[in-house]
Design a protein around this motif. Structure first.
Motif, mmCIF file in Angstrom:
data_model
loop_
_atom_site.group_PDB
_atom_site.id
_atom_site.type_symbol
_atom_site.label_atom_id
_atom_site.label_comp_id
_atom_site.label_asym_id
_atom_site.label_seq_id
_atom_site.Cartn_x
_atom_site.Cartn_y
_atom_site.Cartn_z
ATOM 1 N N GLU A 65 8.237 -23.042 7.965
ATOM 2 C CA GLU A 65 7.259 -24.047 8.337
ATOM 3 C C GLU A 65 7.179 -24.108 9.849
ATOM 4 O OE1 GLU A 65 5.986 -28.482 6.793
ATOM 5 O OE2 GLU A 65 8.024 -27.779 6.382
ATOM 6 N N GLY A 66 5.963 -24.195 10.377
ATOM 7 C CA GLY A 66 5.772 -24.258 11.822
ATOM 8 C C GLY A 66 5.460 -22.894 12.402
ATOM 9 N N LEU A 67 5.358 -22.844 13.718
ATOM 10 C CA LEU A 67 4.944 -21.617 14.401
ATOM 11 C C LEU A 67 6.095 -20.612 14.512
ATOM 12 C CD1 LEU A 67 2.470 -20.352 15.868
ATOM 13 C CD2 LEU A 67 3.521 -21.158 17.997
ATOM 14 N N HIS A 68 5.867 -19.400 14.010
ATOM 15 C CA HIS A 68 6.858 -18.328 14.072
ATOM 16 C C HIS A 68 6.174 -17.034 14.505
ATOM 17 C CE1 HIS A 68 8.881 -21.215 11.462
ATOM 18 N NE2 HIS A 68 10.014 -20.550 11.620
ATOM 19 N N LEU A 69 6.956 -16.147 15.093
ATOM 20 C CA LEU A 69 6.478 -14.812 15.460
ATOM 21 C C LEU A 69 7.009 -13.829 14.423
ATOM 22 C CD1 LEU A 69 5.463 -12.458 17.226
ATOM 23 C CD2 LEU A 69 7.523 -12.746 18.628
ATOM 24 N N LEU A 70 6.096 -13.070 13.812
ATOM 25 C CA LEU A 70 6.506 -12.044 12.859
ATOM 26 C C LEU A 70 6.312 -10.685 13.518
ATOM 27 C CD1 LEU A 70 4.942 -13.412 9.531
ATOM 28 C CD2 LEU A 70 7.059 -14.058 10.685
ATOM 29 N N VAL A 71 7.311 -9.817 13.383
ATOM 30 C CA VAL A 71 7.252 -8.472 13.959
ATOM 31 C C VAL A 71 7.516 -7.465 12.843
ATOM 32 C CG1 VAL A 71 8.193 -6.894 15.693
ATOM 33 C CG2 VAL A 71 8.143 -9.354 16.164
ATOM 34 N N ALA A 72 6.601 -6.510 12.694
ATOM 35 C CA ALA A 72 6.741 -5.502 11.635
ATOM 36 C C ALA A 72 8.116 -4.848 11.713
ATOM 37 C CB ALA A 72 5.652 -4.447 11.769
ATOM 38 N N GLU A 73 8.768 -4.691 10.568
ATOM 39 C CA GLU A 73 10.081 -4.055 10.519
ATOM 40 C C GLU A 73 9.969 -2.585 10.135
ATOM 41 O OE1 GLU A 73 14.366 -4.391 8.211
ATOM 42 O OE2 GLU A 73 13.145 -6.182 8.457
ATOM 43 N N ASP A 74 8.959 -2.258 9.343
ATOM 44 C CA ASP A 74 8.820 -0.860 8.932
ATOM 45 C C ASP A 74 7.360 -0.557 8.641
ATOM 46 O OD1 ASP A 74 8.382 -2.069 6.416
ATOM 47 O OD2 ASP A 74 10.498 -1.907 5.921
ATOM 48 N N GLY A 75 7.068 0.714 8.460
ATOM 49 C CA GLY A 75 5.706 1.112 8.131
ATOM 50 C C GLY A 75 5.079 1.974 9.207
ATOM 51 N N GLU A 76 4.154 2.829 8.786
ATOM 52 C CA GLU A 76 3.461 3.756 9.670
ATOM 53 C C GLU A 76 2.749 3.020 10.806
ATOM 54 O OE1 GLU A 76 1.961 6.531 11.814
ATOM 55 O OE2 GLU A 76 3.549 6.878 10.329
ATOM 56 N N ASN A 77 2.337 1.783 10.557
ATOM 57 C CA ASN A 77 1.618 1.013 11.568
ATOM 58 C C ASN A 77 2.443 0.801 12.842
ATOM 59 O OD1 ASN A 77 -0.806 -0.513 12.316
ATOM 60 N ND2 ASN A 77 0.573 -2.266 12.282
ATOM 61 N N LEU A 78 3.775 0.851 12.729
ATOM 62 C CA LEU A 78 4.607 0.730 13.930
ATOM 63 C C LEU A 78 4.283 1.862 14.916
ATOM 64 C CD1 LEU A 78 8.059 -0.306 12.429
ATOM 65 C CD2 LEU A 78 6.781 -1.572 14.171
ATOM 66 N N ARG A 79 3.873 3.015 14.389
ATOM 67 C CA ARG A 79 3.475 4.142 15.261
ATOM 68 C C ARG A 79 1.979 4.127 15.549
ATOM 69 N NH1 ARG A 79 7.095 7.793 12.533
ATOM 70 N NH2 ARG A 79 9.000 7.878 13.761
ATOM 71 N N SER A 80 1.155 4.017 14.496
ATOM 72 C CA SER A 80 -0.300 4.136 14.655
ATOM 73 C C SER A 80 -0.928 2.913 15.324
ATOM 74 C CB SER A 80 -0.960 4.381 13.300
ATOM 75 O OG SER A 80 -0.706 3.288 12.435
ATOM 76 N N ARG A 81 -0.317 1.735 15.157
ATOM 77 C CA ARG A 81 -0.808 0.478 15.742
ATOM 78 C C ARG A 81 -2.272 0.215 15.394
ATOM 79 N NH1 ARG A 81 3.443 -0.868 19.677
ATOM 80 N NH2 ARG A 81 2.311 -2.745 20.231
ATOM 81 N N ASN A 82 -2.638 0.457 14.132
ATOM 82 C CA ASN A 82 -3.993 0.146 13.684
ATOM 83 C C ASN A 82 -4.210 -1.353 13.551
ATOM 84 O OD1 ASN A 82 -4.900 2.833 13.500
ATOM 85 N ND2 ASN A 82 -3.832 3.064 11.554
#
Length: 190
Positions: A55-72
């Protein structure tokens, strides 16, 4: 003057934030019950469920997945209100008195994470790699001012995008109406 003259400091992400990964809980698709609460994964909302664990404001950061490289899509994004997070996104909040959660979202999103990723087929940003990332952190009031300006720009961009989309739809509808009403063809010169 140097960064330290202006009250900036270079901090590891572990010093600028509190990590709440221990509270994440993945729920298999087949076991999820539909509801009003967003269910977040590595690239944002993947479902809506009937309960929340944050609950409330949080920052989520991708832990895995191709998007970590491609940044789509963004690899760092904010979640606010009441929501659920699976084990594919790290969950952080700015450390009280040190870092603003919104500022951290912009700072992390613009980083080149290449050197922090492991895994050849499936890129992964481990908790220890995440913790070791160093950021230049201005004093808290400056962070808040920066986040406010960037947030306002994001809102303006979103509003402009929506307006452009609405305008396109209106133009298309008008064009279709003209065609439907048997608009006769005219030579281009007219």
């Amino acid at each position: 003057g140097s960064m330290s003259d202006r009250g900036w400091s270079r901090l590891r992400l572990s010093g600028a934030s509190v990590c709440l990964d221990a509270r994440r809980r993945p729920v298999k698709g087949t076991e999820r019950r539909s509801g009003p609460y967003p269910y977040y994964g590595a690239s944002g909302v993947v479902d809506h469920v009937d309960g929340f664990i944050f609950e409330g404001l949080h920052l989520l950061v991708a832990e895995d997945g191709e998007n970590l490289r491609s940044r789509n899509t963004p690899i760092a994004f904010l979640a606010d209100g009441q929501f659920w997070v699976n084990n594919h996104a790290h969950v952080l909040q700015g450390r009280a008195g040190v870092a603003d959660t919104r500022y951290l979202s912009y700072a992390v999103e613009r980083l080149d994470l290449t050197g922090f990723l492991t895994g050849s087929t499936q890129p992964k940003l481990t908790r220890s790699a995440l913790d070791s990332i160093e950021l230049d952190i201005p004093p808290l009031p400056e962070q808040q001012a920066i986040a406010e300006v960037l947030g306002a720009l994001d809102d303006k961009i979103a509003a402009n995008t929506a307006l452009a989309s609405t305008s396109d739809e209106a133009i298309s509808a008008a064009f279709r109406r003209a065609l439907d009403h048997g608009a006769k063809e005219h030579p281009l010169l007219e």
